[in-house]
Design a protein around this motif. Structure first.
Motif, PDB file in Angstrom:
ATOM      1  N   LEU A   1      11.973-116.267 -36.980  1.00 14.40           N
ATOM      2  CA  LEU A   1      11.602-116.534 -38.371  1.00 14.40           C
ATOM      3  C   LEU A   1      12.804-117.024 -39.182  1.00 14.40           C
ATOM      4  O   LEU A   1      12.672-117.914 -40.029  1.00 14.40           O
ATOM      5  CB  LEU A   1      11.017-115.272 -39.003  1.00 14.40           C
ATOM      6  CG  LEU A   1       9.672-114.791 -38.428  1.00 14.40           C
ATOM      7  CD1 LEU A   1       9.235-113.510 -39.115  1.00 14.40           C
ATOM      8  CD2 LEU A   1       8.605-115.871 -38.550  1.00 14.40           C
ATOM      9  N   GLY A   2      13.976-116.453 -38.927  1.00 19.39           N
ATOM     10  CA  GLY A   2      15.176-116.914 -39.622  1.00 19.39           C
ATOM     11  C   GLY A   2      15.536-118.341 -39.263  1.00 19.39           C
ATOM     12  O   GLY A   2      15.960-119.125 -40.129  1.00 19.39           O
ATOM     13  N   ALA A   3      15.363-118.713 -37.982  1.00 17.42           N
ATOM     14  CA  ALA A   3      15.643-120.093 -37.587  1.00 17.42           C
ATOM     15  C   ALA A   3      14.669-121.062 -38.249  1.00 17.42           C
ATOM     16  O   ALA A   3      15.059-122.154 -38.684  1.00 17.42           O
ATOM     17  CB  ALA A   3      15.575-120.221 -36.072  1.00 17.42           C
ATOM     18  N   GLY A   4      13.390-120.675 -38.343  1.00 15.72           N
ATOM     19  CA  GLY A   4      12.423-121.521 -39.033  1.00 15.72           C
ATOM     20  C   GLY A   4      12.726-121.663 -40.509  1.00 15.72           C
ATOM     21  O   GLY A   4      12.597-122.749 -41.083  1.00 15.72           O
ATOM     22  N   ARG A   5      13.154-120.567 -41.138  1.00 15.71           N
ATOM     23  CA  ARG A   5      13.516-120.635 -42.558  1.00 15.71           C
ATOM     24  C   ARG A   5      14.712-121.546 -42.780  1.00 15.71           C
ATOM     25  O   ARG A   5      14.736-122.357 -43.715  1.00 15.71           O
ATOM     26  CB  ARG A   5      13.821-119.235 -43.060  1.00 15.71           C
ATOM     27  CG  ARG A   5      14.266-119.147 -44.511  1.00 15.71           C
ATOM     28  CD  ARG A   5      14.936-117.824 -44.753  1.00 15.71           C
ATOM     29  NE  ARG A   5      16.099-117.674 -43.878  1.00 15.71           N
ATOM     30  CZ  ARG A   5      16.649-116.508 -43.559  1.00 15.71           C
ATOM     31  NH1 ARG A   5      16.150-115.380 -44.036  1.00 15.71           N
ATOM     32  NH2 ARG A   5      17.712-116.462 -42.760  1.00 15.71           N
ATOM     33  N   ASP A   6      15.721-121.433 -41.917  1.00 14.49           N
ATOM     34  CA  ASP A   6      16.895-122.293 -42.069  1.00 14.49           C
ATOM     35  C   ASP A   6      16.560-123.763 -41.822  1.00 14.49           C
ATOM     36  O   ASP A   6      17.159-124.652 -42.430  1.00 14.49           O
ATOM     37  CB  ASP A   6      17.996-121.849 -41.101  1.00 14.49           C
ATOM     38  CG  ASP A   6      18.506-120.448 -41.423  1.00 14.49           C
ATOM     39  OD1 ASP A   6      18.306-119.991 -42.561  1.00 14.49           O
ATOM     40  OD2 ASP A   6      19.084-119.801 -40.512  1.00 14.49           O
ATOM     41  N   ALA A   7      15.604-124.025 -40.913  1.00 14.05           N
ATOM     42  CA  ALA A   7      15.242-125.416 -40.632  1.00 14.05           C
ATOM     43  C   ALA A   7      14.551-126.071 -41.804  1.00 14.05           C
ATOM     44  O   ALA A   7      14.560-127.302 -41.925  1.00 14.05           O
ATOM     45  CB  ALA A   7      14.339-125.474 -39.392  1.00 14.05           C
TER      46      ALA A   7
END
Length: 260
Positions: free
Chosen positions: A33-39
């Motif tokens: 979820l953090g990687a998706g938010r950063d993307a």
């Protein structure tokens, strides 16, 4: 600056901790979820490229505004869809700690990643630890003490991926001694390189010195500005003289044409 790894002794193992947590599905879900938010911030970071692409399509190829906006939306969506899986893959493979067991005389080790725990390996698979110590000296006049940072790298015998950290704050000498005491019976070397001392960062200019330099720059520019202002009336006078000369010549030509 992040703190360096620490050795913690538990009931079943001694852990070299790089970060808290790890090894659970919940941690893996948070990482994804953090990687998706950063993307989602990728279109903002790469906005200059998108704007340039839109200008090229609109000006050079004459594409309509609606089509340009559609292309930019597709490009932004592609950036998010590309960077989100890459960020999630990198986060899921990150190391959180290394467990050595049993605690007193380690015979095996395993790596704890974001969402899983690797199988146990014999400690003989670990070739050595390499610690690079860096000392950043303060600039002259700075009262802060020197900053100690270090890089830690694990080297395995069969070129397997091993955790490493860079530019961590802490005492590398103490960490090297603790690792030697723990892994010396297993024949694992711990190499502490001599301290590296990069040149100190330049001191920031005091406010008074910056004002002095601005004042000196203003003084250098003042004669040029004054000269330009003095020359400006001369230019206007020359223009007026030329205009009067032109009008006089025209009037003389008209008198000659009329026979006066």
């Amino acid at each position: 600056m992040a703190a360096g790894p620490a050795l913690r002794t538990g009931a079943d193992s001694t852990d070299l901790v790089f970060a808290e947590g790890g090894g659970t599905r919940a941690q893996a879900v948070r990482a994804v979820l953090g990687a998706g938010r950063d993307a989602l911030f990728a279109p903002v970071v790469l906005g200059g490229f998108s704007v340039l692409l839109g200008l090229v399509l609109f000006i050079a190829f004459g594409v309509g505004l609606g089509t340009v906006l559609l292309v930019l939306a597709l490009v932004s969506a592609g950036e998010v869809l590309l960077l989100a899986p890459l960020g999630a893959y990198a986060d899921l493979r990150a190391f959180y700690r290394v467990e050595f067991g049993p605690p007193a005389a380690p015979e095996r080790l395993r790596f704890v990643r974001t969402g899983r725990v690797d199988p146990w390996l014999p400690v003989s698979e670990l070739s050595r630890f390499v610690i690079v110590h860096r000392i950043q000296e303060p600039y002259p006049g700075d009262r802060r003490p020197a900053a100690h940072t270090y890089d830690l790298r694990m080297v395995l015998r069969h070129n397997q991926q091993a955790p490493s950290v860079r530019s961590r704050a802490g005492d590398p000498t103490r960490l090297a001694e603790e690792l030697k005491a723990l892994l010396a019976p297993a024949g694992v070397r711990v190499e502490l390189d001599p301290p590296q001392r990069p040149p100190p960062t330049p001191a920031p200019l005091p406010l008074d010195l910056r004002r002095l330099r601005l004042r000196q720059l203003r003084r250098r520019l003042t004669p040029t500005l004054t000269t330009d202002r003095r020359r400006a009336p001369s230019a206007r006078a020359a223009g007026a003289f030329g205009f009067r000369h032109f009008v006089g010549n025209r009037a003389y030509s008209m008198r000659v044409a009329c026979g006066q």
